[in-house]
Structure formats: C-alpha cells, structure tokens
Design a protein around this motif. Structure first.
Motif, short mmCIF file in Angstrom:
data_model
loop_
_atom_site.label_atom_id
_atom_site.label_comp_id
_atom_site.label_asym_id
_atom_site.label_seq_id
_atom_site.Cartn_x
_atom_site.Cartn_y
_atom_site.Cartn_z
N ARG A 45 7.07 1.06 -3.47
CA ARG A 45 7.62 1.34 -2.15
C ARG A 45 8.34 2.68 -2.21
O ARG A 45 9.09 2.96 -3.13
N VAL A 92 2.06 -0.90 4.30
CA VAL A 92 3.03 -1.73 5.00
C VAL A 92 4.32 -0.92 5.10
O VAL A 92 4.79 -0.37 4.10
N TYR A 93 4.87 -0.84 6.29
CA TYR A 93 6.08 -0.07 6.52
C TYR A 93 7.26 -1.03 6.68
O TYR A 93 7.20 -1.98 7.47
N TYR A 94 8.31 -0.75 5.92
CA TYR A 94 9.50 -1.60 5.91
C TYR A 94 10.71 -0.82 6.42
O TYR A 94 10.89 0.35 6.07
N GLY A 112 8.41 -6.13 7.29
CA GLY A 112 7.31 -5.18 7.16
C GLY A 112 6.31 -5.27 8.30
O GLY A 112 6.13 -6.33 8.91
#
Length: 119
Positions: A45, A92-94, A112
C-alpha cells in the motif's frame, strides 16, 4: 474512534476520470492527517495524496498534475479527483485518517474502493 467510508470507485477507460470520496465520522478539518492510499495486487500500500488539518497537501510523483485532493466542509469528506487515469492506476484505494489525542497517535482505515482503468 473515526469511521471512514469510501465511495466513487469503478471501471473507467484510460484517459477518463473518477472522483473518490471519503466520509468521516468526525470533522475532516480536525483530523491531523488524511490521505488516500492505493494498493495494487501483489504490491504494498502506498500514499497517493494527503492533506493535513492545516491544509498542507502532498502527492505521489506518479499522480502530480493528474490527481487533486480536497476537503468538502458541507459533506465532511476528503475527495480525490482523478483525471487522465492510466491502467497503472488500477488498485484498491483506501482512505486513512491519523490524529493525536492525549499524547496517543490514532490511525484508521476505510474499507477500500476498487478503481479499474482499462487500456
């Protein structure tokens, strides 16, 4: 404790745009540091963009000039406007929130949201 809920991910063609939103359970203007991170399959990440309570903004080199992070007081969200998307932005964006309270550092993550950019 802070709850974070992301929205706005999806499938888009290369060159297209998406806007991600992160809704927080406390004022985004009172959280020391809020950021958007991405995690592609098999990779760590990594930070995409961040904004501090004082308004200082930081971007990863790979997104400078294409992505914009901002805060919306009315919706109490931290948004990520993503333009000129590339297939390598697929991840995947968190959303992340960090703050210090009574000498203790707290950090929270959202669940996410998937962003897929097709070539």
């Amino acid at each position: 404790q802070v709850q974070l809920v992301e929205s706005g991910g999806g499938l888009v063609q290369a060159g297209g745009s998406l806007r991600l939103s992160c809704a927080a359970s406390r004022s985004v203007f009172r959280i020391d540091h809020m950021g958007w991170y991405s995690q592609a399959p098999g990779k760590l990440r990594e930070l995409v963009a961040s904004i501090t309570s004082g308004g200082s903004i930081n971007y990863a080199d790979s997104v400078k000039g294409r992505f914009t992070i901002s805060r919306d007081a009315g919706k109490n969200t931290v948004d990520l406007q993503m333009n000129s998307l590339k297939p390598e932005d697929t991840a995947v964006y968190y959303c992340n929130a960090e703050y210090t309270e009574r000498f203790t550092r707290y950090g929270y993550w959202g669940q996410g949201t998937q962003v897929t950019v097709s070539s």
